[in-house]
Design a protein around this motif. Structure first.
Motif: not given
Length: 312
Positions: A34-49, A293-298
């Motif tokens: 989850s992040m702001r529309p400019d890519g800032s304030s990014r955080k993982v809110i769900v893992a192990d999907c 955002l770049s180089a963030q997995g697939n």
């Protein structure tokens, strides 16, 4: 920009009490960001999907929904729901009900989730709690390796009561299609034999996800095939008749296998993801493209939502 594609941003006064938020799926890491529309304030809110692919947001109910594609030969796809911060996670469509669910669309007014089931070769829907699962379209049976039958993207036109979906086709074969049909199966017909299916576009490289601008009646889609037509975002009016020269417009180029697309129509912008791990923003006409955002997995699915500021 043609008049048919013109959009008018919403007055700032009506947007000041909300804050935009992006929800982005990372396939390789099995995570939701989850992040702001400019890519800032990014955080993982769900893992192990389990290989997440499609995502939708219900701001009013405070929920996100996403599909877990799973491993195609294991028939272990599912659909989950959580609160906007990732808490209260719950499986609503369990494994074995849908094969490889891909893009997901929330139709709030009817209280339905719609999704495409790739190797299941189906277009499906269910209530928001996962009950009453239905198959609306079935394109094949048995040969799950026939990519011309793979259903991938999905969106809904509630005004005309139609569904749109993509059938990807083999890699770079130029056999990809976008189709549409009524939102309900015609009386006396079934998901296999329904007669109201229309091929809206064919001969595409590899169409993937769909997003509909209901105000301007314009459909946007990503294509992960090779250039010059692939690795792109395209759009076309859904009301233009085919015999009068319906045509698509390529608005964004140079993606690395484009997958997800989300629109912020009042803000005159789109957000796009690709399997190369990049998240982009651009104006709806494709101008002002930039990398958030770049180089963030697939990266696969992306959703944009305006959330009351105190909840953001």
């Amino acid at each position: 920009m043609t008049e048919a594609f013109a959009t008018k941003p919403k007055p700032e006064s009506s947007r000041k009490d909300v804050a935009g938020r992006l929800f982005v799926l990372e396939l390789s890491g099995g995570r939701i960001h989850s992040m702001r529309p400019d890519g800032s304030s990014r955080k993982v809110i769900v893992a192990d999907c389990h290989l997440p692919d499609g995502i939708a947001v219900d701001v009013e109910a405070g929920h996100i929904y996403w599909t877990n594609m799973g491993v195609p030969n294991l028939d272990d796809g599912s659909i989950e729901r959580a609160d906007l911060d990732g808490s209260n996670r719950k499986v609503i469509v369990p494994q074995g009900v849908t094969f490889t669910p891909k893009q997901l669309h929330l139709e709030k007014r009817s209280g339905k989730l719609y999704w495409s089931d790739r190797e299941g070769m189906r277009v499906m829907r269910a209530n928001l709690d996962g009950t009453d699962v239905e198959t609306l379209v079935k394109t094949g049976d048995g040969n799950r390796g026939d990519a011309t039958k793979w259903c991938v993207g999905i969106t809904v036109d509630p005004k005309r009561r139609q569904i749109y979906w993509t059938q990807k086709g083999p890699d770079n074969a130029g056999l990809g299609r976008i189709l549409r049909a009524g939102i309900d199966i015609p009386e006396g017909e079934d998901a296999v034999s329904r007669t109201d299916i229309e091929v809206w576009f064919d001969g595409l490289p590899e169409p993937i996800d769909l997003e509909l601008d209901l105000a301007s009646r314009v459909l946007y889609w990503t294509d992960r095939g090779n250039p010059p037509l692939g690795n792109s975002v395209n759009r076309a009016s859904i009301d233009a008749p085919a015999r009068n020269g319906r045509a698509s417009e390529l608005v964004v180029r140079d993606l690395m296998e484009g997958i997800g697309v989300a629109l912020d129509v009042p803000g005159n912008r789109m957000f796009v993801t690709d399997l190369g791990g990049s998240l982009y923003s651009a104006a709806l006409d494709g101008s002002e493209k930039r990398v958030l955002l770049s180089a963030q997995g697939n990266l696969t699915g992306v959703a944009y939502a305006e959330i009351p500021s105190q909840e953001n």
